[in-house]
Write a protein that holds these residues in place. Sequence first.
Motif, PDB file in Angstrom:
ATOM      1  N   PRO A 127      71.782  60.649  -1.451  1.00 20.74           N
ATOM      2  CA  PRO A 127      70.554  60.884  -2.221  1.00 20.74           C
ATOM      3  C   PRO A 127      70.662  62.148  -3.072  1.00 20.74           C
ATOM      4  N   ILE A 128      70.031  62.102  -4.227  1.00 22.44           N
ATOM      5  CA  ILE A 128      70.012  63.241  -5.152  1.00 22.44           C
ATOM      6  C   ILE A 128      68.556  63.637  -5.344  1.00 22.44           C
ATOM      7  N   THR A 129      68.218  64.891  -5.051  1.00 23.13           N
ATOM      8  CA  THR A 129      66.855  65.371  -5.251  1.00 23.13           C
ATOM      9  C   THR A 129      66.848  66.331  -6.430  1.00 23.13           C
ATOM     10  N   LEU A 130      65.975  66.010  -7.399  1.00 17.00           N
ATOM     11  CA  LEU A 130      65.812  66.835  -8.593  1.00 17.00           C
ATOM     12  C   LEU A 130      64.449  67.516  -8.543  1.00 17.00           C
ATOM     13  N   ALA A 131      64.428  68.823  -8.723  1.00 15.86           N
ATOM     14  CA  ALA A 131      63.168  69.564  -8.810  1.00 15.86           C
ATOM     15  C   ALA A 131      62.479  69.194 -10.133  1.00 15.86           C
ATOM     16  N   PRO A 132      61.203  69.504 -10.278  1.00 15.52           N
ATOM     17  CA  PRO A 132      60.542  69.236 -11.553  1.00 15.52           C
ATOM     18  C   PRO A 132      61.299  69.897 -12.711  1.00 15.52           C
ATOM     19  N   ALA A 133      61.494  69.154 -13.781  1.00 14.86           N
ATOM     20  CA  ALA A 133      62.181  69.611 -14.998  1.00 14.86           C
ATOM     21  C   ALA A 133      63.649  69.969 -14.774  1.00 14.86           C
ATOM     22  N   VAL A 162      66.472  60.278  -5.837  1.00 13.83           N
ATOM     23  CA  VAL A 162      67.009  58.976  -6.226  1.00 13.83           C
ATOM     24  C   VAL A 162      68.239  58.670  -5.381  1.00 13.83           C
ATOM     25  N   TYR A 163      68.472  57.375  -5.188  1.00 20.12           N
ATOM     26  CA  TYR A 163      69.573  56.889  -4.377  1.00 20.12           C
ATOM     27  C   TYR A 163      70.480  56.032  -5.256  1.00 20.12           C
ATOM     28  N   PRO A 164      71.700  56.473  -5.542  1.00 21.44           N
ATOM     29  CA  PRO A 164      72.616  55.655  -6.348  1.00 21.44           C
ATOM     30  C   PRO A 164      73.049  54.404  -5.574  1.00 21.44           C
ATOM     31  N   ILE A 165      72.992  53.263  -6.246  1.00 18.75           N
ATOM     32  CA  ILE A 165      73.375  51.976  -5.671  1.00 18.75           C
ATOM     33  C   ILE A 165      74.280  51.262  -6.663  1.00 18.75           C
ATOM     34  N   LEU A 166      75.402  50.755  -6.180  1.00 14.32           N
ATOM     35  CA  LEU A 166      76.318  49.992  -7.037  1.00 14.32           C
ATOM     36  C   LEU A 166      76.014  48.506  -6.938  1.00 14.32           C
ATOM     37  N   GLN A 167      75.998  47.837  -8.088  1.00 11.20           N
ATOM     38  CA  GLN A 167      75.849  46.390  -8.127  1.00 11.20           C
ATOM     39  C   GLN A 167      76.674  45.843  -9.286  1.00 11.20           C
ATOM     40  N   ASN A 168      76.860  44.528  -9.271  1.00  9.81           N
ATOM     41  CA  ASN A 168      77.473  43.810 -10.380  1.00  9.81           C
ATOM     42  C   ASN A 168      76.357  43.134 -11.164  1.00  9.81           C
ATOM     43  N   PHE A 169      76.656  42.734 -12.389  1.00  8.50           N
ATOM     44  CA  PHE A 169      75.688  41.940 -13.122  1.00  8.50           C
ATOM     45  C   PHE A 169      76.417  41.021 -14.089  1.00  8.50           C
ATOM     46  N   THR A 170      75.706  40.011 -14.500  1.00 16.44           N
ATOM     47  CA  THR A 170      76.176  39.077 -15.519  1.00 16.44           C
ATOM     48  C   THR A 170      74.946  38.591 -16.265  1.00 16.44           C
ATOM     49  N   SER A 171      75.108  37.979 -17.415  1.00 17.96           N
ATOM     50  CA  SER A 171      73.942  37.431 -18.109  1.00 17.96           C
ATOM     51  C   SER A 171      73.656  36.056 -17.537  1.00 17.96           C
ATOM     52  N   ASN A 172      72.430  35.593 -17.725  1.00 18.44           N
ATOM     53  CA  ASN A 172      72.064  34.286 -17.186  1.00 18.44           C
ATOM     54  C   ASN A 172      72.527  33.143 -18.082  1.00 18.44           C
TER      55      ASN A 172
END
Length: 161
Positions: free
Chosen positions: A103-109, A62-72
């Motif tokens: 990037p973060i790689t996680l093995a199964p479980a 998985v790749y961490p990504i920063l974003q902003n958000f607001t409600s519509n």
Amino acid sequence: MKKILAKIAGSAALSFVALLVPFIGAKALTISPPTFDYSLNPGDTVLDVIKMYNESPEPLTVYPILQNFTSNKEEGGEPQFYAADQNPDGTALASWITVDQKPITLAPAQRANLSFAVNVPKDKAQPGGHYGVILLSTTPPQEGGKIGIASQLGVLILVRI
């Protein structure tokens, strides 16, 4: 006769799907908690952790990504996500968040923690709500308007000043 043909067709379809399932490679990531909610003052810093668990039988990156958000602002209140460097309504938070975006790689479980910090600016923090999200994406962030398909799971971060 039609019922028999329907049963045969249904069985054939199920057999076909059953043969394909091992090749589809479903990915499952559990995160906890899904939301962080803080009341902070200008100049405050808070450190926290997102807990991740790879439930799939394959390694998962998985790749961490920063974003902003607001409600519509409509009745459903669905979130509207926008880039970390944008602040159209004065509620942006992503620029205050520090997280390792490698990037973060996680093995199964496997379980892992993703640490982050929220650093409220001392002199630029407007009173009210500020909203950000750390997305965990199955593909790296795209640059320059490229189109791609990815799964993303988000952890909402809410700050009241």
